[in-house]
Write a protein that holds these residues in place. Structure first.
Motif, short mmCIF file in Angstrom:
data_model
loop_
_atom_site.label_atom_id
_atom_site.label_comp_id
_atom_site.label_asym_id
_atom_site.label_seq_id
_atom_site.Cartn_x
_atom_site.Cartn_y
_atom_site.Cartn_z
N TYR B 35 0.84 -1.19 0.00
CA TYR B 35 0.00 0.00 0.00
C TYR B 35 0.88 1.24 0.00
O TYR B 35 2.02 1.22 0.45
CB TYR B 35 -0.86 0.06 1.27
N GLN B 37 0.51 5.40 1.22
CA GLN B 37 -0.32 6.35 1.96
C GLN B 37 0.22 7.76 1.77
O GLN B 37 1.38 8.04 2.07
CB GLN B 37 -0.36 6.01 3.46
N LEU B 43 -4.97 5.94 1.59
CA LEU B 43 -4.33 4.63 1.55
C LEU B 43 -4.74 3.92 0.26
O LEU B 43 -5.92 3.65 0.04
CB LEU B 43 -4.79 3.83 2.76
N LEU B 45 -4.08 0.64 -2.43
CA LEU B 45 -3.48 -0.67 -2.67
C LEU B 45 -2.74 -0.63 -4.00
O LEU B 45 -3.31 -0.28 -5.03
CB LEU B 45 -4.56 -1.75 -2.73
N TYR B 48 -1.05 -6.93 -4.94
CA TYR B 48 -1.01 -7.99 -3.95
C TYR B 48 -0.64 -9.32 -4.58
O TYR B 48 -0.87 -9.54 -5.77
CB TYR B 48 -2.30 -8.06 -3.12
N ASP B 56 -3.03 -8.94 -8.57
CA ASP B 56 -3.66 -7.71 -9.04
C ASP B 56 -2.67 -6.57 -8.86
O ASP B 56 -2.33 -6.21 -7.74
CB ASP B 56 -4.94 -7.44 -8.26
N SER B 58 -3.21 -3.60 -10.53
CA SER B 58 -3.90 -2.47 -11.15
C SER B 58 -3.67 -1.15 -10.42
O SER B 58 -3.88 -0.09 -10.98
CB SER B 58 -5.41 -2.75 -11.26
N PHE B 91 3.40 0.86 2.93
CA PHE B 91 3.13 -0.21 3.88
C PHE B 91 3.07 -1.55 3.17
O PHE B 91 2.55 -1.67 2.07
CB PHE B 91 1.78 0.02 4.59
N GLN B 104 -5.80 -8.21 7.91
CA GLN B 104 -4.51 -7.91 7.30
C GLN B 104 -3.62 -7.31 8.38
O GLN B 104 -4.03 -6.40 9.09
CB GLN B 104 -4.66 -6.92 6.14
N PHE B 106 -0.34 -5.22 9.25
CA PHE B 106 0.50 -4.22 8.60
C PHE B 106 1.86 -4.11 9.25
O PHE B 106 2.00 -4.23 10.48
CB PHE B 106 -0.18 -2.85 8.67
N GLY B 107 2.85 -3.85 8.41
CA GLY B 107 4.16 -3.50 8.92
C GLY B 107 4.18 -2.04 9.36
O GLY B 107 3.21 -1.31 9.18
N PRO B 108 5.31 -1.58 9.91
CA PRO B 108 5.41 -0.21 10.41
C PRO B 108 5.54 0.83 9.31
O PRO B 108 5.43 2.03 9.58
CB PRO B 108 6.67 -0.25 11.27
N ARG B 111 8.95 5.27 5.28
CA ARG B 111 8.68 6.67 4.95
C ARG B 111 9.70 7.12 3.91
O ARG B 111 10.89 7.22 4.20
CB ARG B 111 8.76 7.53 6.20
#
Lengths: 113, 115
Positions: B35, B37, B43, B45, B48, B56, B58, B91, B104, B106-108, B111
């Motif tokens: 993802y 952000q 956020l 996607l 995946y 996907d 897209s 992410f 799901q 999430f990792g941290p 940045r």
């Protein structure tokens, strides 16, 4: 297509007051609905989820949400806000053929002392 | 379990440079998501994978972005060449499910700042 709308990008409450964060969804199939929380400089973590069982879902940290099909809503509530609840909250929907989790734009919750 | 691990946590680079972001999903999770952000777009996607295969893509913004998953425990997101508009938090998340029912994780995040 599925979507979620979060009403209010910023919500401010006093410590001890009721927290109400609004989420409305659109889905052509029975939805699965999620609330995630993001603390500053961290990833998202799951608060609670609705997966077609009980319509009132209880999550972590005293939060709960109620699935109302007639209103296409999944609002998040907490009876008494704590300073540690200050974060950004995301509503999300899934269940369509795309297999994706669709996030709302987020609501930033501020808690005033 | 250590959760989803992402590296680096912060990356500052100059326009035109190649950037590689890394992710280690939770062991046993068959699905991996990337993802992005930003303040403007929220956020999004990007892509995946299921069992290391891209399902996907897209959401990948353009050909400058590519993602790979050579094995079940490692994925990369590469931007080449990078541009200032790529500045965002990226992410990685993993799950046992494509997102219909299961959580799901999430990792941290990484940045990224492109100057």
């Amino acid at each position: 297509a599925q979507s979620v709308t979060q009403l209010g990008s910023h919500v401010s409450v006093s410590e001890g007051a009721l927290v109400l964060l609004r989420c409305n969804y659109s889905s052509s199939v029975p939805p699965y609905l999620f609330w995630y929380v993001q603390y500053p400089n961290q990833g998202l973590q799951l608060l609670l989820k609705y997966t077609s069982a009980a319509t009132l879902v209880k999550g972590i940290n005293g939060f709960e949400a109620e699935f109302k099909k007639s209103e296409t809503s999944f609002h998040l509530t907490k009876p008494s806000a704590h300073m540690s609840d200050a974060a950004e909250y995301f509503c999300a929907v899934s269940g369509g053929a795309t297999n994706k989790l669709i996030f709302g734009t987020g609501t930033l919750l501020a808690v005033q002392p | 379990d250590a959760g989803v691990i992402q590296s680096p946590r912060h990356e500052v680079t100059e326009m035109g440079q190649e950037v590689t972001l890394r992710c280690k999903p939770i062991s046993g999770h068959d699905y991996l998501f990337w993802y992005r952000q930003t303040m403007m777009r929220g956020l999004e996607l990007l892509i995946y994978f299921n069992n290391n295969v891209p399902i996907d893509d897209s959401g990948m913004p353009e050909d400058r972005f590519s993602a790979k998953m050579p094995n079940a425990s490692f994925s990369t997101l590469k931007i080449q060449p990078s541009e200032p508009r790529d500045s965002a938090v990226y992410f990685c998340a993993s799950s046992t499910d494509p997102g219909r029912r299961e959580t799901q994780y999430f990792g941290p995040g990484t940045r990224l700042l492109v100057l």
